[in-house]
Design an enzyme around this catalytic site. Structure first.
Site, PDB file in Angstrom:
ATOM      1  N   LYS A 129       0.844  -1.204   0.000  1.00 29.76           N
ATOM      2  CA  LYS A 129       0.000   0.000   0.000  1.00 29.76           C
ATOM      3  C   LYS A 129       0.880   1.255   0.000  1.00 29.76           C
ATOM      4  O   LYS A 129       2.085   1.178   0.258  1.00 29.76           O
ATOM      5  CB  LYS A 129      -0.895  -0.016   1.237  1.00 29.76           C
ATOM      6  N   TYR A 170      15.579  32.396  -0.152  1.00 33.68           N
ATOM      7  CA  TYR A 170      14.392  33.235   0.070  1.00 33.68           C
ATOM      8  C   TYR A 170      14.317  33.796   1.485  1.00 33.68           C
ATOM      9  O   TYR A 170      14.690  33.125   2.447  1.00 33.68           O
ATOM     10  CB  TYR A 170      13.129  32.401  -0.139  1.00 33.68           C
TER      11      TYR A 170
HETATM   12  C1  LIG Z   1      -0.389  -1.545   6.701  1.00 36.95           C
HETATM   13  C2  LIG Z   1      -0.910  -2.829   7.179  1.00 36.95           C
HETATM   14  C3  LIG Z   1      -0.024  -3.909   7.365  1.00 36.95           C
HETATM   15  C4  LIG Z   1       1.470  -3.786   7.201  1.00 36.95           C
HETATM   16  O1  LIG Z   1       1.974  -3.126   8.337  1.00 36.95           O
HETATM   17  P1  LIG Z   1       3.543  -2.967   8.619  1.00 36.95           P
HETATM   18  O2  LIG Z   1       3.614  -2.568  10.038  1.00 36.95           O
HETATM   19  O3  LIG Z   1       4.033  -1.907   7.703  1.00 36.95           O
HETATM   20  O4  LIG Z   1       4.170  -4.272   8.354  1.00 36.95           O
HETATM   21  C5  LIG Z   1      -0.566  -5.113   7.741  1.00 36.95           C
HETATM   22  N1  LIG Z   1      -1.895  -5.266   7.950  1.00 36.95           N
HETATM   23  C6  LIG Z   1      -2.757  -4.247   7.800  1.00 36.95           C
HETATM   24  C7  LIG Z   1      -4.197  -4.477   8.058  1.00 36.95           C
HETATM   25  C8  LIG Z   1      -2.303  -2.992   7.424  1.00 36.95           C
HETATM   26  O5  LIG Z   1      -3.166  -1.980   7.281  1.00 36.95           O
END
Ligand SMILES: *Cc1c(COP(=O)(O)O)cnc(C)c1O
Length: 378
Positions: A43, A271
Site C-alpha cells: 500500500k 528566500y
Molecule cells: C499496513 C498494514 C499492514 C502492514 O503493516 P507494517 O507494520 O508496515 O508491516 C498489515 N496489515 C494491515 C491491516 C495494514 O493496514
C-alpha cells in the site's frame, strides 16, 4: 552506484536496490515457520518505493500475495500483470464492489452490507469471491466484535453462496511497545478461533502479525503474516532498533550540485530572512526541494562523503554550506539527501529527527518528478 549511466537523466533521483529487497524478503522468510504464507504489503505506493516495480519484484521473489488498501492500487497491480492474490486490507465503498470483483480481489469483510453487495456482484459475474473476516481485538478501527464473529460467519455462509470465507484476521495496536496489550489481543483472537473450531469452522488462513508482530510475536504467525515496512528495511521506530540483521534500506535519494556561490558575511542565503550568513561562506545550490519530497526541516546533506548543514529550502532546490568540506566540490557533483556515500550515511530515520513525522510518511512524499531507478547489483 551500480546504476546504468544512460538511465541518469534527471537531477533528482531515487535509486532503489532490488537485490536488497530480495535479501530482505529472504530474511523475513527465514523468520517464518514452515508453511506460513507471506503477504507483502505494498500500500501507499509500496511505502513510497513504487507500487508496480516493487509488486512485480515481490511476486518474483516468491511472496504469496500482495496487500493494498485502495482499489486504485489493486488496479495498478493487475494492469502491471500481477497474478498472485491481491488482498484489500481496508473497507471499500459499495460503488467500488464491481471493480473489486472484476479484479478478483480478496476482500476484507466486517459488515453484512458489503458482504451482500459482493455476493450480488459475484453472482452477476459468475465469480466466487474470497473474503477474510476481520476481528476487532483492540485496535478499535475495523472488525467484527469477538463475541459476534461466530454468528456473523454462519450468517454469511448461509446467505451468500458466492462468497468463500478463506481467512480470518486481526491487527495489533502496539506490538513493539505494549507486550501486555498484544498478548491480550492474541488471547482474544485465539479464543475466537477455538470457539469457531468447536463449531467446525476453520478458515484456511488465520493471520494477525504485521511487521511489529513478525519481529516481536513469533508465536502469532498462524497461517500467514502481512509484512509491510520490514520489507523496505527502514528502522521505522525513532528511538529503537528492531530490524533483523541484514535487513537494510533500499533507497538512495540524490540531488546534484547545480551552482556554487561565495557569499559574504551578513548576506542572505535563499528566500526571505530564513538564513543570513554568519561568516563568509561557500554555498552549494542543490537540485531537490519540497517539489521533490525534501521536507523543510531536513538538516543535513552528504557532499564529498561529508555531512553539511542545509541552510534554506525552496520548491526546486536547497542551499547547503560547503565552506568546511574537505576537497573540491564542483558543480554537477552528486549530493545525497538520504543514503550512503563513502563512510557517511543519512537514513530516513535521521531525516525524521526533530520533525513530527515518520519514515514511511517521508518516503511517501517523494514526488512523481523524481526519477526512479530500479536496479539489481551486479
Ligand atoms: C499496513 C498494514 C499492514 C502492514 O503493516 P507494517 O507494520 O508496515 O508491516 C498489515 N496489515 C494491515 C491491516 C495494514 O493496514
Amino acid at each position: 552506484m551500480r546504476v546504468m549511466k544512460d538511465s541518469l537523466k534527471e537531477v533528482v533521483r531515487l535509486d532503489i536496490n532490488l537485490s536488497q529487497l530480495q535479501r530482505n524478503v529472504d530474511k523475513v522468510f527465514k523468520l517464518l515457520k514452515p508453511g506460513v504464507q507471506f503477504m507483502a504489503v505494498v500500500k501507499g505506493d509500496a511505502y513510497g518505493h513504487g507500487l508496480a516495480p516493487i509488486g512485480i519484484a515481490l511476486e518474483g521473489f516468491g511472496c504469496h500475495s500482495l496487500g493494498v488498501v485502495r482499489i486504485s492500487e489493486a488496479t495498478a497491480l493487475r494492469s502491471a500483470g500481477i497474478k498472485i492474490p491481491i488482498a484489500m486490507l481496508a473497507p471499500i465503498m459499495p460503488i467500488q464492489v464491481e471493480e473489486a470483483v472484476k479484479l478478483n480481489l480478496t476482500m476484507m469483510v466486517d459488515n453484512e452490507s458489503i458482504a451482500y453487495e459482493l455476493n450480488e456482484c459475484g453472482k452477476k459475474y459468475n465469480k466466487t469471491m474470497k473474503i477474510h473476516i476481520k476481528v476487532n481485538t483492540g485496535l478499535n478501527r475495523f472488525g467484527v466484535e469477538p463475541a459476534e464473529v461466530s454468528e456473523f460467519i454462519k450468517n454469511i455462509q448461509n446467505k451468500y453462496k458466492s462468497l468463500v470465507i478463506e481467512g480470518i484476521y486481526t491487527h495489533f495496536r502496539d506490538p513493539e511497545f505494549n507486550r501486555d496489550f498484544t498478548n491480550k489481543q492474541i488471547a482474544i483472537f485465539n479464543e475466537v478461533l477455538e470457539k469457531l473450531e468447536k463449531e467446525g469452522i476453520r478458515p484456511t488462513l488465520a493471520h494477525a502479525a504485521a511487521t511489529g508482530g513478525i519481529i516481536m510475536n513469533p508465536e502469532a504467525q498462524y497461517d500467514m503474516v502481512r509484512c509491510g515496512i520490514l520489507l523496505y528495511g527502514e528502522e521505522y521506530l525513532k528511538d529503537k532498533k528492531v530490524l533483523p540483521k541484514g535487513v537494510l534500506p533500499l533507497t538512495t535519494f540524490t540531488g546534484q550540485v547545480i551552482k556554487i556561490n561565495e557569499v559574504q558575511e551578513g548576506q542572505p542565503i535563499g528566500y526571505g530572512d530564513r538564513h543570513i550568513a554568519a561568516r563568509k561562506c561557500r554555498i552549494a545550490v542543490i537540485a531537490g526541494g519540497y517539489g521533490d519530497g525534501v521536507s523543510r526541516g531536513w538538516k543535513q546533506i552528504l557532499i564529498n562523503g561529508q555531512k553539511v548543514p542545509i541552510l534554506n529550502y525552496a520548491m526546486d532546490c536547497i542551499e547547503a554550506d560547503i565552506t568546511d568540506v574537505a576537497g573540491d566540490v564542483q558543480e554537477y557533483d552528486e549530493a545525497v539527501f538520504v543514503g550512503q556515500k563513502g563512510n557517511e550515511c543519512i537514513t530516513w530515520e535521521d531525516v525524521c529527527y526533530g520533525l513530527h513525522s515518520e519514515v514511511d510518511e517521508q518516503l511517501q512524499r517523494i514526488t512523481c518528478r523524481v526519477q526512479r531507478n530500479y536496479f539489481y547489483e551486479e
